[in-house]
Design a protein around this motif. Structure first.
Motif: not given
Length: 289
Positions: A188-207
């Motif tokens: 579970x932790x690794x799946x969340x990490x891989x998604x969070x580390x995608x390029x530009x992943x911060x845009x949707x998360x910060x919204x």
């Protein structure tokens, strides 16, 4: 992200006006009315969130929504309307018939909006802790003050520190999403990490963190005619079970079932997937009788 999904499922892609959506489905293809699973929002979210439930069903489709997982990550500020439009386009691409739409948390609320605006696309709804995070005029609360999360550069630093390392992800899951930390596996932790580390992943998360995606779900409940079932983790934070009961009571004609999952947080489907799968199966069977 395919490696985090169960054997027998493959990854496919389709285009929407906001970019490419990656989705996961049985390798043999769709043979019945599709069941479409929408993941919730938060640093590292992806279709993996439903990967312990959808293998129990045939003809399932689980997309990574735009801004998450293996789908496109356009550098933009996201609004609720973006995701309602995106999911509608996706459903039109992958099915020529109404689908059973399964969603959680904020995407559960967005699924209700979609069902009120495009009822021809949705046969029924099965939702886990649906909330617009501003329901009945009451804000669910932000974990980070707006003056901080709205500060350029600082917001990216906060995302990097809070979502892209093992300790931070585990802390987030333990303290905000799960009722029982012992259910959090390395996978579970690794799946969340891989998604969070995608390029530009911060845009949707910060919204999401800024509240740009929040809205008052109660404004849409009276318009809902689609048969709906709601399940709620009894230990869900920010959007507790009393909110769930209030949402269900707002339209009992459409919201026909309300179930509480014991010893579960907001991600009951990842924390206690067997229980949620059983409730979903019961709901589908009741709608086809």
């Amino acid at each position: 992200m395919l490696k985090f999904h169960p054997p027998g499922f493959g990854q496919k892609f389709t285009q929407t006006s906001l970019g490419t959506i990656a989705y996961y489905t049985q390798a043999q293809g769709i043979t019945e009315t599709p069941i479409v699973f929408l993941h919730s929002f938060g640093g590292g979210s992806s279709a993996y969130e439903w990967s312990k439930v959808y293998p129990f069903f045939e003809s399932t489709i689980a997309p990574d929504l735009i801004g998450w997982g293996d789908s496109s990550h356009p550098a933009r500020d996201y609004r609720p309307e973006d995701y309602v439009m995106m999911v509608a386009e996706f459903l039109e691409k992958i099915s020529d018939q109404p689908v059973t739409l399964v969603a959680a948390s904020l995407t559960g609320a967005l699924a209700i909006r979609l069902a009120t605006q495009r009822p021809e696309l949705v046969r029924s709804l099965f939702l886990v802790c649906p909330s617009g995070f501003d329901d009945f005029g009451q804000n669910a609360g932000r974990r980070i003050p707006l003056d901080i999360i709205n500060t350029p550069i600082l917001d990216r630093i906060i995302y990097t520190i809070g979502a892209t390392n093992d300790l931070a992800v585990r802390n987030f899951l333990e303290n905000f999403l799960f009722a029982n930390r012992d259910r959090i596996t390395p996978e579970i932790v690794n799946a969340y990490l891989e998604s969070a580390r995608k390029s530009n992943a911060e845009y949707a998360a910060l919204s999401f963190l800024r509240g740009d995606l929040y809205f008052d779900l109660s404004l849409y409940l009276p318009q809902l005619n689609t048969p709906t079932a709601i399940v709620w983790g009894n230990q869900a934070l920010f959007t507790d079970v009393n909110l769930g009961r209030r949402i269900a009571a707002a339209n009992p004609q459409a919201i026909r079932r309300f179930e509480v999952v014991p010893e579960s947080g907001v991600l009951a489907h990842l924390e206690q997937p067997a229980i949620v799968a059983r409730l979903l199966k019961q709901w589908i069977n009741s709608e086809t009788d």
